[in-house]
Design a protein around this motif. Structure first.
Motif, PDB file in Angstrom:
ATOM      1  N   ASP A 128       0.863  -1.183   0.000  1.00 54.09           N
ATOM      2  CA  ASP A 128       0.000   0.000   0.000  1.00 54.09           C
ATOM      3  C   ASP A 128       0.903   1.238   0.000  1.00 54.09           C
ATOM      4  O   ASP A 128       1.691   1.424   0.932  1.00 54.09           O
ATOM      5  N   GLU A 130       0.476   4.319   0.716  1.00 51.08           N
ATOM      6  CA  GLU A 130       0.362   5.196   1.887  1.00 51.08           C
ATOM      7  C   GLU A 130       1.137   4.634   3.063  1.00 51.08           C
ATOM      8  O   GLU A 130       1.810   5.374   3.794  1.00 51.08           O
ATOM      9  N   THR A 167      -0.363  11.886   1.535  1.00 49.35           N
ATOM     10  CA  THR A 167      -1.606  11.444   0.908  1.00 49.35           C
ATOM     11  C   THR A 167      -1.581  11.659  -0.595  1.00 49.35           C
ATOM     12  O   THR A 167      -1.967  10.777  -1.379  1.00 49.35           O
ATOM     13  N   GLU A 168      -1.131  12.844  -1.030  1.00 52.41           N
ATOM     14  CA  GLU A 168      -1.088  13.135  -2.467  1.00 52.41           C
ATOM     15  C   GLU A 168      -0.110  12.224  -3.190  1.00 52.41           C
ATOM     16  O   GLU A 168      -0.390  11.739  -4.297  1.00 52.41           O
ATOM     17  N   ARG A 171      -1.630   8.710  -3.420  1.00 52.09           N
ATOM     18  CA  ARG A 171      -2.700   8.654  -4.432  1.00 52.09           C
ATOM     19  C   ARG A 171      -2.097   8.632  -5.844  1.00 52.09           C
ATOM     20  O   ARG A 171      -2.558   7.888  -6.724  1.00 52.09           O
ATOM     21  N   PHE A 172      -1.067   9.419  -6.042  1.00 55.97           N
ATOM     22  CA  PHE A 172      -0.394   9.483  -7.350  1.00 55.97           C
ATOM     23  C   PHE A 172       0.174   8.121  -7.734  1.00 55.97           C
ATOM     24  O   PHE A 172       0.011   7.656  -8.870  1.00 55.97           O
ATOM     25  N   ALA A 174      -0.754   5.166  -6.472  1.00 56.34           N
ATOM     26  CA  ALA A 174      -1.851   4.201  -6.616  1.00 56.34           C
ATOM     27  C   ALA A 174      -2.536   4.325  -7.978  1.00 56.34           C
ATOM     28  O   ALA A 174      -2.932   3.320  -8.582  1.00 56.34           O
ATOM     29  N   GLU A 175      -2.648   5.547  -8.468  1.00 59.49           N
ATOM     30  CA  GLU A 175      -3.342   5.768  -9.738  1.00 59.49           C
ATOM     31  C   GLU A 175      -2.474   5.421 -10.949  1.00 59.49           C
ATOM     32  O   GLU A 175      -2.968   4.955 -11.968  1.00 59.49           O
ATOM     33  N   ARG A 176      -1.164   5.638 -10.801  1.00 61.18           N
ATOM     34  CA  ARG A 176      -0.284   5.474 -11.959  1.00 61.18           C
ATOM     35  C   ARG A 176       0.646   4.270 -11.843  1.00 61.18           C
ATOM     36  O   ARG A 176       1.427   4.006 -12.757  1.00 61.18           O
TER      37      ARG A 176
END
Length: 266
Positions: A128, A130, A167-168, A171-172, A174-176
């Motif tokens: 994960d 994060e 967090t940002e 997320r970056f 996780a998305e890419r």
């Protein structure tokens, strides 16, 4: 939902570890003079050298973290990490601050791998983003500035400052998928962590400028350095484990109560 006895004891220990980090005090005892005063005696240009070495070390550590997200490697014991850090410090201690650009990245990677082990032991899923970036966050949580001591929790104050970047960045990723460590969102996280990690790197560098330190003292300085971050990591991931179990609000309230009990002058 109140904490059970074992969890309350674990949180009490976490408060001790997180609110009273003692690297400066330990280094002062080691070299026999205040680290703050030694910092004033650092050679000209040392600040820029420390800042550059700090950033490069965190960039190297982030690459290790990104690799961990992809592969979730199993690491070695905490004792082995301390031994490796001492060996690195011994090599660097013989050459003082001149060795910092070479020695600090090695020490930082060793420390991060140790932090990853601690996170895993407290139930973190290191695939994960994060969770794994929270290991990098520990390097920032280990830095303290006296101006921040205003009656509130140092730990939650600094954690709050770093939270958006963590967090940002998570997320970056996780998305890419796992991306290059030079991505702007990850660079911002490195910059924020570096501003705090650099505080303790300066203390370490100052201690290693003492002429009598040498290789043996360099190993002792690095032992204190890694032990400091292992303690912060143990406290941080204990809090996160309890937050997953009880919720953030309950853990925060219990943490503040314990903090005031342990240090009523705050």
């Amino acid at each position: 939902m109140p904490l059970d006895k074992d969890d309350a004891d674990a949180l009490r220990n976490a408060v001790k570890l997180l609110e009273h980090p003692s690297l400066a005090a330990r280094l002062t005892n080691l070299v026999g003079k205040p680290v703050g005063l030694m910092g004033l005696a650092l050679p000209a240009g040392a600040s820029q050298a420390i800042a550059t070495a700090t950033t490069k070390s965190l960039e190297a550590a982030l690459k290790v973290a990104l690799l961990t997200i992809r592969n979730n490697h199993k690491d070695s014991s905490q004792l082995l990490h301390r031994a490796l850090a001492m060996a690195s410090g011994a090599a660097g201690g013989a050459f003082g601050i001149l060795a910092l650009p070479l020695e600090l990245p090695v020490s930082t990677i060793i420390i991060l791998r140790s932090i990853l082990d601690i996170a895993r032991s407290e139930g973190e899923n290191l695939t994960d983003p994060e969770s794994t970036l929270s290991c990098v966050e520990v390097l920032g949580l280990g830095g303290r500035a006296e101006i921040e001591k205003a009656g509130n929790s140092d730990y939650f104050f600094i954690r709050g400052l770093l939270a958006t970047s963590v967090t940002e960045a998570a997320r970056f990723i996780a998305e890419r998928g796992v991306v290059d460590a030079g991505a702007p969102v990850l660079a911002r996280l490195i910059t924020q962590v570096a501003s705090r990690f650099g505080l303790v790197v300066t203390q370490k560098a100052a201690a290693q400028t003492i002429p009598v330190i040498g290789a043996l003292g360099g190993a002792a300085v690095n032992y204190a350095f890694i032990d400091h971050f292992q303690s912060v990591a143990r406290g941080h991931f204990t809090v996160r484990r309890l937050e997953r179990k009880y919720g953030k609000d309950i853990v925060f309230a219990a943490y503040e109560q314990l903090r005031q009990q342990l240090d009523p002058l705050k």
